[in-house]
Motif scaffolding. Structure first.
Motif, short mmCIF file in Angstrom:
data_model
loop_
_atom_site.label_atom_id
_atom_site.label_comp_id
_atom_site.label_asym_id
_atom_site.label_seq_id
_atom_site.Cartn_x
_atom_site.Cartn_y
_atom_site.Cartn_z
N ASP A 1 0.90 -1.06 0.00
CA ASP A 1 0.00 0.04 0.09
C ASP A 1 0.93 1.42 0.08
O ASP A 1 1.51 1.65 0.92
CB ASP A 1 -0.93 0.09 1.30
N ILE A 2 0.95 1.69 -1.04
CA ILE A 2 1.98 3.06 -1.32
C ILE A 2 0.88 4.21 -1.62
O ILE A 2 0.21 4.18 -1.97
CB ILE A 2 2.89 2.84 -2.26
N ASP A 3 1.68 5.15 -0.78
CA ASP A 3 0.79 6.68 -0.96
C ASP A 3 1.62 7.67 -1.72
O ASP A 3 1.15 8.42 -2.54
CB ASP A 3 0.58 7.15 0.51
N VAL A 4 2.92 7.57 -1.69
CA VAL A 4 3.75 8.81 -2.18
C VAL A 4 4.94 8.15 -2.91
O VAL A 4 5.61 7.27 -2.27
CB VAL A 4 4.19 9.86 -1.21
N PHE B 1 4.53 16.30 -9.36
CA PHE B 1 4.98 17.52 -8.53
C PHE B 1 6.84 17.49 -8.60
O PHE B 1 7.19 16.50 -8.27
CB PHE B 1 4.47 17.52 -7.18
N VAL B 2 7.31 18.56 -8.53
CA VAL B 2 8.62 18.75 -8.51
C VAL B 2 9.19 19.04 -7.20
O VAL B 2 8.65 19.91 -6.66
CB VAL B 2 9.23 19.94 -9.86
N SER C 1 2.54 4.54 -11.14
CA SER C 1 1.62 5.03 -11.19
C SER C 1 0.58 4.00 -11.98
O SER C 1 -0.63 4.19 -11.63
CB SER C 1 1.50 6.42 -11.91
N HIS C 2 1.15 3.45 -13.04
CA HIS C 2 0.23 2.34 -13.76
C HIS C 2 -0.37 1.40 -12.73
O HIS C 2 -1.15 0.90 -12.83
CB HIS C 2 0.95 1.78 -14.87
N VAL D 1 -1.46 7.63 -6.67
CA VAL D 1 -0.45 7.79 -5.84
C VAL D 1 0.22 9.15 -6.18
O VAL D 1 0.38 9.55 -7.17
CB VAL D 1 0.57 6.69 -5.99
N LEU D 2 0.66 9.74 -5.01
CA LEU D 2 1.13 11.15 -5.23
C LEU D 2 2.48 11.01 -5.58
O LEU D 2 3.52 10.28 -5.17
CB LEU D 2 1.28 12.08 -3.86
N SER D 3 2.98 11.68 -6.93
CA SER D 3 4.24 11.54 -7.35
C SER D 3 5.16 12.81 -7.39
O SER D 3 4.49 13.92 -7.75
CB SER D 3 4.06 11.10 -8.92
#
Length: 191
Positions: free
Chosen positions: A55-58, A108-109, A78-79, A84-86
């Motif tokens: 279970d990954i969030d970020v 996001f950078v 992400s696929h 997921v926040l990237s």
């Protein structure tokens, strides 16, 4: 994030060019935020396998990793786990075209030189924004707003300047010009 209770851990995966750099993140980030779990890898296969099995969030990925480009790693992960926040860690800021492309992909950078506290701050803000953007009550209130509220900090700066004996009307005008909703209200009052 969505559907998580406050006691659940937020799982963060760092995909780094230099895996040893992650030792500091693994040690220090959970001290800054005790509800975060930090995992480290340095290649695409391990990253995708981790995302697939956990279970990954970020995801925080370097611009270049040992075997791939960071955007490709993020895309692969992400696929496996949409939503997921990237974050892409970059040495220099993105060009205008790059910024547009990244925002369309919801990536996001993160500046490459951020210390752990800065990383935590950036990630925390995005987690909060994601949770708020999914709140139907909040979205309903925003849609019903007929005008934008004035920024409280700006209001306090203006009143502080107006209370000064040697306050500058030019300074106040400059502050008001920064906030269109306040300028509009003042023009309505004057008219």
């Amino acid at each position: 994030m969505k559907g998580k209770s406050p006691n659940d851990m937020t799982n963060i995966l760092f995909v780094l060019k230099d895996r040893s750099q992650g030792n500091g993140y693994r040690r220090n980030i959970p001290v800054i935020n005790s509800s975060w779990s930090v995992n480290i890898t340095d290649n695409t296969k391990d990253a995708v396998d981790f995302v697939r099995g956990n279970d990954i969030d970020v995801i925080v990925c370097d611009e270049e990793v040992s075997d791939n480009k960071g955007l490709d790693v993020i895309s692969s992960c992400s696929h496996e786990k949409p939503g997921v926040l990237s974050f892409l860690r970059k040495s220099g800021g993105p060009s205008k075209e790059e910024s547009i492309a990244l925002s369309e992909k919801k990536i996001f950078v993160l500046p490459h030189n951020l210390e752990e506290e800065g990383i935590c701050s950036h990630i925390s803000r995005r987690i909060l924004m994601k949770s708020l953007s999914g709140n139907p009550n909040l979205l309903s209130v925003i849609r019903k707003m007929k005008k934008m509220p004035t920024i409280p900090q700006l209001y306090h700066q203006i009143t502080r300047e107006l209370r000064k004996e040697d306050g500058s009307i030019e300074f106040v005008a400059g502050l008001i010009s920064k906030e269109p909703s306040m300028a509009t209200r003042i023009l309505k009052a004057v008219n």
